[in-house]
Design an enzyme around this catalytic site. Structure first.
Site, PDB file in Angstrom:
ATOM      1  N   HIS A  19       0.839  -1.202   0.000  1.00 48.87           N
ATOM      2  CA  HIS A  19       0.000   0.000   0.000  1.00 48.87           C
ATOM      3  C   HIS A  19       0.875   1.254   0.000  1.00 48.87           C
ATOM      4  CE1 HIS A  19      -3.157  -2.580   2.195  1.00 48.87           C
ATOM      5  NE2 HIS A  19      -3.660  -2.323   0.996  1.00 48.87           N
ATOM      6  N   LYS A  43     -15.343  -8.524   4.093  1.00 48.45           N
ATOM      7  CA  LYS A  43     -14.130  -8.761   4.874  1.00 48.45           C
ATOM      8  C   LYS A  43     -14.437  -8.545   6.355  1.00 48.45           C
ATOM      9  CE  LYS A  43     -11.007  -7.142   1.244  1.00 48.45           C
ATOM     10  NZ  LYS A  43      -9.956  -6.174   0.910  1.00 48.45           N
ATOM     11  N   ARG A  93      -1.286  -6.383  -8.264  1.00 52.47           N
ATOM     12  CA  ARG A  93      -0.228  -7.314  -7.894  1.00 52.47           C
ATOM     13  C   ARG A  93      -0.091  -8.426  -8.913  1.00 52.47           C
ATOM     14  NH1 ARG A  93      -2.944  -7.863  -2.209  1.00 52.47           N
ATOM     15  NH2 ARG A  93      -4.355  -8.786  -3.657  1.00 52.47           N
ATOM     16  N   SER A 131      -3.021  -7.835   2.530  1.00 56.13           N
ATOM     17  CA  SER A 131      -3.419  -7.635   3.929  1.00 56.13           C
ATOM     18  C   SER A 131      -3.997  -8.907   4.531  1.00 56.13           C
ATOM     19  CB  SER A 131      -4.440  -6.501   4.040  1.00 56.13           C
ATOM     20  OG  SER A 131      -3.839  -5.276   3.737  1.00 56.13           O
TER      21      SER A 131
END
Length: 168
Positions: A19, A43, A93, A131
């Site tokens: 990040h 989440k 990513r 994360s």
């Protein structure tokens, strides 16, 4: 002169070195970068919104430039409009990220064609960091110092101490 504002949205639970790479690079592309810390119903966060905002504010303090950290709980395009942003910054990513982000960018463009989405590839050394995986490693007592700053690692260690380690 018009201020170019960009928004970098995310849950940042926790904020990772990946990040931070996108934040540093994104801040160079706009005059004002708004980091939007949001909730995601799919989440289950380790940190509440206020904790995540404080964490991000602490981590971006030394970057320079005009960076603001705000929370939001709305459609991203409504948030971007409210902030006066014309750019959404997203980090990529892997190919799996691209498929999801490409679809989201298309939907967002349908909602508000005045806002562009800009994709930044994560630094090669940071591409595997997620994360979700950092939280899992921390919960099982694994080392996370290669994925987050020392301050975030300390935040996570303190939280794991409160909620309990898995696999013990």
């Amino acid at each position: 002169m018009t201020t170019r504002t960009g928004v970098y949205p995310g849950t940042f639970d926790p904020v990772t070195l990946g990040h931070m790479d996108i934040i540093r690079r994104g801040a160079k592309l706009v005059d004002r970068l708004v980091i939007g810390v949001t909730t995601n119903p799919s989440k289950s966060p380790m940190f509440n919104i206020d904790e995540r905002m404080a964490m991000v504010q602490r981590e971006v303090a030394g970057i320079g430039g005009e960076i603001h950290v705000v929370s939001f709980d709305s459609l991203l395009m409504d948030f971007a409009e409210r902030e006066g942003a014309r750019v959404i910054i997203r980090g990529l990513r892997a190919v799996a990220d691209f498929e999801y982000e490409y679809q989201m960018a298309g939907m967002n463009q349908q909602i508000n064609p005045r806002v562009e989405t800009v994709f930044l590839m994560a630094d090669v050394s940071l591409q595997p960091i997620a994360s979700r995986l950092v939280k899992e490693i921390a919960l099982y007592g694994g080392p996370i110092d290669r994925f987050v700053t020392p301050a975030v690692a300390a935040d996570m260690a303190a939280r794991v101490k409160v909620i309990g380690r898995k696999g013990s």
